[in-house]
Design an enzyme around this catalytic site. Structure first.
Site, short mmCIF file in Angstrom:
data_model
loop_
_atom_site.label_atom_id
_atom_site.label_comp_id
_atom_site.label_asym_id
_atom_site.label_seq_id
_atom_site.Cartn_x
_atom_site.Cartn_y
_atom_site.Cartn_z
N GLU A 1 0.92 -0.91 0.04
CA GLU A 1 -0.02 -0.03 -0.10
C GLU A 1 1.05 1.14 0.11
O GLU A 1 0.64 2.42 -0.49
CB GLU A 1 -0.97 -0.01 1.25
CG GLU A 1 -2.24 0.43 1.07
CD GLU A 1 -3.02 0.06 2.10
OE1 GLU A 1 -3.82 -0.79 1.97
OE2 GLU A 1 -3.33 0.93 3.00
N LYS B 1 -13.07 2.33 -1.85
CA LYS B 1 -13.93 2.75 -0.74
C LYS B 1 -15.12 3.40 -1.29
O LYS B 1 -16.38 3.36 -0.97
CB LYS B 1 -13.25 3.47 0.33
CG LYS B 1 -12.43 2.56 1.29
CD LYS B 1 -11.90 3.39 2.30
CE LYS B 1 -10.86 2.79 3.32
NZ LYS B 1 -10.20 3.31 4.40
N HIS C 1 6.86 -26.91 0.78
CA HIS C 1 6.00 -27.88 0.04
C HIS C 1 4.90 -27.43 -0.66
O HIS C 1 3.83 -28.22 -1.17
CB HIS C 1 5.34 -28.96 1.04
CG HIS C 1 6.58 -29.65 1.77
ND1 HIS C 1 7.19 -30.84 1.43
CD2 HIS C 1 7.19 -29.24 3.05
CE1 HIS C 1 8.15 -31.19 2.38
NE2 HIS C 1 8.29 -30.18 3.33
O1 PA5 Z 1 -3.02 1.67 5.74
C1 PA5 Z 1 -4.29 2.20 5.88
O2 PA5 Z 1 -4.21 3.34 5.75
C2 PA5 Z 1 -5.20 1.20 5.31
O3 PA5 Z 1 -5.14 0.00 5.03
C3 PA5 Z 1 -6.45 1.65 6.23
O4 PA5 Z 1 -5.82 1.15 7.77
C4 PA5 Z 1 -7.62 0.48 6.16
O5 PA5 Z 1 -8.20 1.06 5.01
C5 PA5 Z 1 -8.60 0.91 7.18
O6 PA5 Z 1 -9.03 2.32 7.34
P1 PA5 Z 1 -9.69 2.69 8.57
O7 PA5 Z 1 -8.65 2.41 9.70
O8 PA5 Z 1 -9.92 4.29 8.20
O9 PA5 Z 1 -10.98 1.97 8.94
#
Ligand code: PA5
Length: 471
Positions: free
Chosen positions: A296, A439, A325
């Site tokens: 990410e 989202k 494996h």
């Molecule tokens: O790293 C990030 O920003 C994302 O993976 C969020 O943690 C994830 O989308 C969840 O978002 P939130 O904490 O706003 O619910």
């Protein structure tokens, strides 16, 4: 500090000296990158001093740590279950800590065996069968739910919040509030608004700390403390790694060297897959957590100068020895598109000897006198050697033993390595526009107010969608 032992990074098998020029990095390539790397360390220091990288200061948050410990102590013995509800960065760190530091079968130990610490479950996916399955086994009156969302609006978390809080209210009346604790932004988001209105117990996720960098905030620390993890040692480990990585010399700073090695093998040698392979079940959650952090943070369309690059290397989790494996055949004989990072533990907390009497089958005599620990180690060394012989780049991070202190080091090391990698790739390692797009589409498709325009666009696209090819 309890234990000064640090992580050791061995990258001999990444180097051309060992695996040859076609797949290995030369010392000269590292030397050429060193002044740039040096500048990035100083950029990071400067940004940190301006409060731009608050995740780097998390190991030093004394007040919040005390608040978490006090809350966990005050709740000890009151709940049989702790259910964490969150997703992505609001879930993976919790699972990583719990898997690494608690008994491997923590949740099926008796209350006594767990020393009255609660069982810990993490609900991330909205899979209705898994969700219902968990609610079948946790009684509302025995359960504390920790809802975690930085934005306070994430659909998966908030949908589960609505179902669970209704169930709690129906069963427990006004006392239901004692079974909820929220972890969210101090000001913004629907969950903060509801928290204020309902008067839930709550923790704050510090501003400027993104989900995947938030394991050392109440996001990860509260469930850890609730299940008996020494969160002070966890933070001390992170602080220790902060000091280890202070150097702006590439050859002394493991986070910087890790970023440089992954970056060079990707951009110079075409290794666009990064396999994270702990030889330990306990570290499998860390591998999952790392995969999100790396993917990410660095999988980006634009550079910081707005050029389109579509960059990033793909993280993959594998667990030794199980994936020997499953995946290893591909790693050995498939394309030369990967680097493997092994996570190795020198001393497991248990030594399990292989019981061997005199009546042992002749074919199994070679196991006599060994422990499972030797088998694990032989398989790790054997795999590492085999990959190296086939000239597949690999490096090893070794910790003497797995503890809260060494886990804290690992978290900090990987977060800093990812931040440095963002510099090398010249991308923003702290946003996630691709995730936001998903989202927004989900909100539109579910009919959320304010997303009507996007809903219409999606409808048109779905109507026009090609329907020719199907079986
Ligand atoms: O790293 C990030 O920003 C994302 O993976 C969020 O943690 C994830 O989308 C969840 O978002 P939130 O904490 O706003 O619910």
């Amino acid at each position: 500090m309890k234990d000064k032992k640090t992580i050791h990074l061995d990258f001999n098998n990444m180097m051309a000296d060992t695996i040859g020029l076609e797949h290995g990095i030369t010392e000269q390539e590292l030397k050429t990158l060193a002044p740039v790397a040096n500048r990035y360390v100083n950029d990071v220091k400067e940004e940190r001093s301006r409060g731009k990288l608050p995740f780097l200061d998390l190991p030093y948050q004394k007040n919040i740590t005390t608040e978490i410990i006090n809350t966990a102590n005050s709740l000890k013995g009151k709940f049989k279950n702790l259910v964490v509800v969150g997703i992505g960065g609001s879930a993976l760190g919790n699972t990583a800590i719990h898997t690494a530091l608690n008994h491997p079968f923590h949740n099926i130990l008796t209350d006594r065996e767990r020393k009255s610490f609660p069982r810990v479950f993490v609900l991330d996916n909205v899979d209705p069968d898994r969700f219902s399955g968990l609610l079948d086994i946790v009684k509302p009156e025995e359960t504390l739910f920790n809802f975690i969302t930085k934005s306070g609006t994430t659909v998966e978390t908030m949908a589960q919040f609505l179902i669970i809080t209704k169930r709690l209210r129906d069963r427990l009346g006004k006392d239901y509030k004692d079974h909820v604790i929220t972890t969210t932004d101090s000001e913004n988001g629907t969950l903060r608004e509801i928290t204020r209105r309902e008067g839930f117990r709550s923790f704050v996720i510090p501003g400027g700390v993104g989900g995947r960098y938030s394991v050392l905030t109440p996001v990860g620390l509260f469930s850890a403390a609730m299940s008996g993890v020494d969160i002070v040692a966890l933070l001390e480990g992170a602080a220790f790694m902060d000091k280890v990585c202070k150097s702006d010399n590439l050859w002394e700073n493991p986070a910087l060297m890790g970023a440089a090695l992954y970056f060079l093998s990707h951009t110079k040698k075409g290794k666009n897959i990064v396999v994270m392979m702990p030889y330990s079940n306990a570290l499998s959650g860390v591998a999952d957590w790392f995969c999100q952090l790396w993917a990410e943070s660095l999988g980006k369309k634009f550079t910081l100068n707005n050029e389109v690059v579509h960059t990033g290397s793909t993280p993959v989790k594998a667990v030794g020895v199980v994936d020997q494996h499953s995946q290893l055949q591909l790693y050995m004989e498939g394309p030369y598109d990967k680097i493997v990072t092994f996570l190795a533990i020198k001393r497991f907390s248990k030594e399990v000897s292989i019981v061997s009497g005199n009546d042992i089958e002749s074919d199994l005599v070679y196991l006599k006198g060994h422990a499972l620990n030797n088998v694990m180690n032989a398989e790790f060394e054997g795999t590492r050697l085999a990959l190296t012989e086939q000239k597949h780049p690999n490096c090893t991070l070794t910790i003497d033993e797995l503890s809260a202190f060494t886990l804290g080091q690992l978290f900090y090391l990987f977060e800093l390595q990812t931040a440095y990698a963002g510099k090398f790739y010249n991308v923003n390692a702290f946003d996630q526009p691709g995730v936001e797009a998903g989202k927004i589409n989900a909100f539109a498709m579910l009919g959320r107010k304010g997303f009507e325009q996007r809903e219409r666009e999606i409808d048109i696209q779905l109507q026009r969608a090609q329907k020719k090819y199907h079986i």
